[in-house]
Design an enzyme around this catalytic site. Structure first.
Site, PDB file in Angstrom:
ATOM      1  N   CYS A  26       6.210  -0.133   7.204  1.00  0.00           N
ATOM      2  CA  CYS A  26       6.010   0.745   6.731  1.00  0.00           C
ATOM      3  C   CYS A  26       6.867   1.561   5.399  1.00  0.00           C
ATOM      4  O   CYS A  26       8.230   1.705   6.292  1.00  0.00           O
ATOM      5  CB  CYS A  26       5.281   1.930   7.338  1.00  0.00           C
ATOM      6  SG  CYS A  26       4.678   3.771   6.613  1.00  0.00           S
ATOM      7  N   LEU A  27       6.191   2.058   4.182  1.00  0.00           N
ATOM      8  CA  LEU A  27       6.897   2.432   3.818  1.00  0.00           C
ATOM      9  C   LEU A  27       8.319   3.580   3.962  1.00  0.00           C
ATOM     10  O   LEU A  27       9.242   3.815   3.493  1.00  0.00           O
ATOM     11  CB  LEU A  27       7.159   2.171   2.175  1.00  0.00           C
ATOM     12  CG  LEU A  27       6.847   0.923   1.621  1.00  0.00           C
ATOM     13  CD1 LEU A  27       6.327   0.881   0.507  1.00  0.00           C
ATOM     14  CD2 LEU A  27       7.532  -0.110   1.111  1.00  0.00           C
ATOM     15  N   HIS A  50      -2.286   7.292   6.501  1.00  0.00           N
ATOM     16  CA  HIS A  50      -1.316   8.556   5.996  1.00  0.00           C
ATOM     17  C   HIS A  50      -1.738  10.556   5.457  1.00  0.00           C
ATOM     18  O   HIS A  50      -1.566  10.887   5.680  1.00  0.00           O
ATOM     19  CB  HIS A  50      -0.863   7.998   4.659  1.00  0.00           C
ATOM     20  CG  HIS A  50       0.771   6.916   5.419  1.00  0.00           C
ATOM     21  ND1 HIS A  50       1.778   7.122   5.673  1.00  0.00           N
ATOM     22  CD2 HIS A  50       0.532   5.643   5.246  1.00  0.00           C
ATOM     23  CE1 HIS A  50       2.340   6.114   6.572  1.00  0.00           C
ATOM     24  NE2 HIS A  50       1.354   5.573   5.193  1.00  0.00           N
ATOM     25  N   GLN A  86       3.070   9.897   1.134  1.00  0.00           N
ATOM     26  CA  GLN A  86       4.806   9.038   0.903  1.00  0.00           C
ATOM     27  C   GLN A  86       5.258   9.808  -0.036  1.00  0.00           C
ATOM     28  O   GLN A  86       6.972   9.088  -0.634  1.00  0.00           O
ATOM     29  CB  GLN A  86       4.824   7.734   0.807  1.00  0.00           C
ATOM     30  CG  GLN A  86       3.696   7.275   2.544  1.00  0.00           C
ATOM     31  CD  GLN A  86       2.811   5.765   2.549  1.00  0.00           C
ATOM     32  OE1 GLN A  86       2.994   5.589   1.688  1.00  0.00           O
ATOM     33  NE2 GLN A  86       4.882   5.189   3.441  1.00  0.00           N
ATOM     34  N   HIS A 132      -4.861   2.270   7.007  1.00  0.00           N
ATOM     35  CA  HIS A 132      -3.389   2.205   7.813  1.00  0.00           C
ATOM     36  C   HIS A 132      -3.609   3.878   7.022  1.00  0.00           C
ATOM     37  O   HIS A 132      -2.620   4.428   7.702  1.00  0.00           O
ATOM     38  CB  HIS A 132      -2.051   1.504   7.149  1.00  0.00           C
ATOM     39  CG  HIS A 132      -1.192   1.339   7.139  1.00  0.00           C
ATOM     40  ND1 HIS A 132       0.623   1.330   8.325  1.00  0.00           N
ATOM     41  CD2 HIS A 132       0.318   2.041   6.393  1.00  0.00           C
ATOM     42  CE1 HIS A 132       1.137   1.600   7.773  1.00  0.00           C
ATOM     43  NE2 HIS A 132       1.191   2.031   7.020  1.00  0.00           N
ATOM     44  N   GLU A 133      -3.549   3.289   5.838  1.00  0.00           N
ATOM     45  CA  GLU A 133      -3.401   4.596   4.178  1.00  0.00           C
ATOM     46  C   GLU A 133      -3.901   5.100   4.801  1.00  0.00           C
ATOM     47  O   GLU A 133      -3.446   6.805   4.368  1.00  0.00           O
ATOM     48  CB  GLU A 133      -3.757   3.526   2.696  1.00  0.00           C
ATOM     49  CG  GLU A 133      -2.795   2.041   2.754  1.00  0.00           C
ATOM     50  CD  GLU A 133      -0.635   2.518   2.653  1.00  0.00           C
ATOM     51  OE1 GLU A 133      -0.484   3.756   2.361  1.00  0.00           O
ATOM     52  OE2 GLU A 133      -0.285   1.722   2.600  1.00  0.00           O
ATOM     53  N   GLY A 167       1.225  -1.305  -0.313  1.00  0.00           N
ATOM     54  CA  GLY A 167      -0.316   0.100   0.069  1.00  0.00           C
ATOM     55  C   GLY A 167       0.648   1.205   0.665  1.00  0.00           C
ATOM     56  O   GLY A 167       1.767   1.375   0.137  1.00  0.00           O
TER      57      GLY A 167
END
Ligand code: ZN
Length: 174
Positions: free
Chosen positions: A94-95, A140, A51, A136-137, A46
């Site tokens: 997480c990236l 963000h 990001q 989660h996304e 995701g």
């Protein structure tokens, strides 16, 4: 398609609230295509626009496994309209928090409204990994990271570690 740079914590951008999309134009499609490529390359399941430094309410997700047919999901202006009382726990990464993982509890099911790749309104009932990934996304888009659910002590420890890593990576002598 272009691979974009993924920003990592600590970075003030990750704490900003993203703005809704108003126009489905070429810039948006390019952004979504680039985000998908960037996510596949990372690799991750995701990615939110913030990001890659774009303050827009856009998310890409793909839960297909290695070797399976790709199954991208594009969420524009997603809005959660239902969250279950029942919770589920996943170990999240997480990236934007490279190398960091923690067990996080979230509602095990969520329903959402969103616009798809072509700007068409859609509804989705998600559970399991997809429900967690979506929450989660969407976090963000609201400037929230999974470490915000941890104790202050654990959170500070992770941020400290990441800022040190960042300094190490950026420090060059030429
Ligand atoms: Zn993330």
């Amino acid at each position: 398609m272009t691979i974009r740079k993924i920003i990592t914590e600590p970075d003030v951008l990750l704490r900003k609230i993203s703005n809704p999309i108003e126009k489905f134009d070429k810039t948006l499609k390019t952004l979504m295509d680039d985000m998908l490529e960037t996510m596949y390359k990372a690799p991750g399941i995701g990615l939110a626009a913030i990001q890659v430094g774009v303050l827009r309410r856009v998310i890409v997700i793909d839960l297909s496994k290695n070797g399976e047919k790709k199954n991208p999901l594009y969420l524009v202006n997603p809005k959660i309209i239902f969250k279950s009382q029942t919770l589920a726990t996943y170990e999240e990464g997480c990236l934007s928090l490279p190398g960091q993982f923690a067990e996080i509890q979230r509602p095990s099911e969520c329903h959402l409204e969103y616009l798809d790749y072509d700007g068409k309104p859609q509804e989705l009932k998600a559970n399991g990994l997809l429900a967690t990934c979506i929450q989660h996304e969407i976090d963000h888009l609201d400037g929230i990271l999974f470490i915000d659910y941890l104790s202050k002590l654990k959170k500070d420890f992770i941020i400290k570690k990441l800022s040190k890593q960042k300094k190490d990576i950026e420090r060059i002598v030429v």
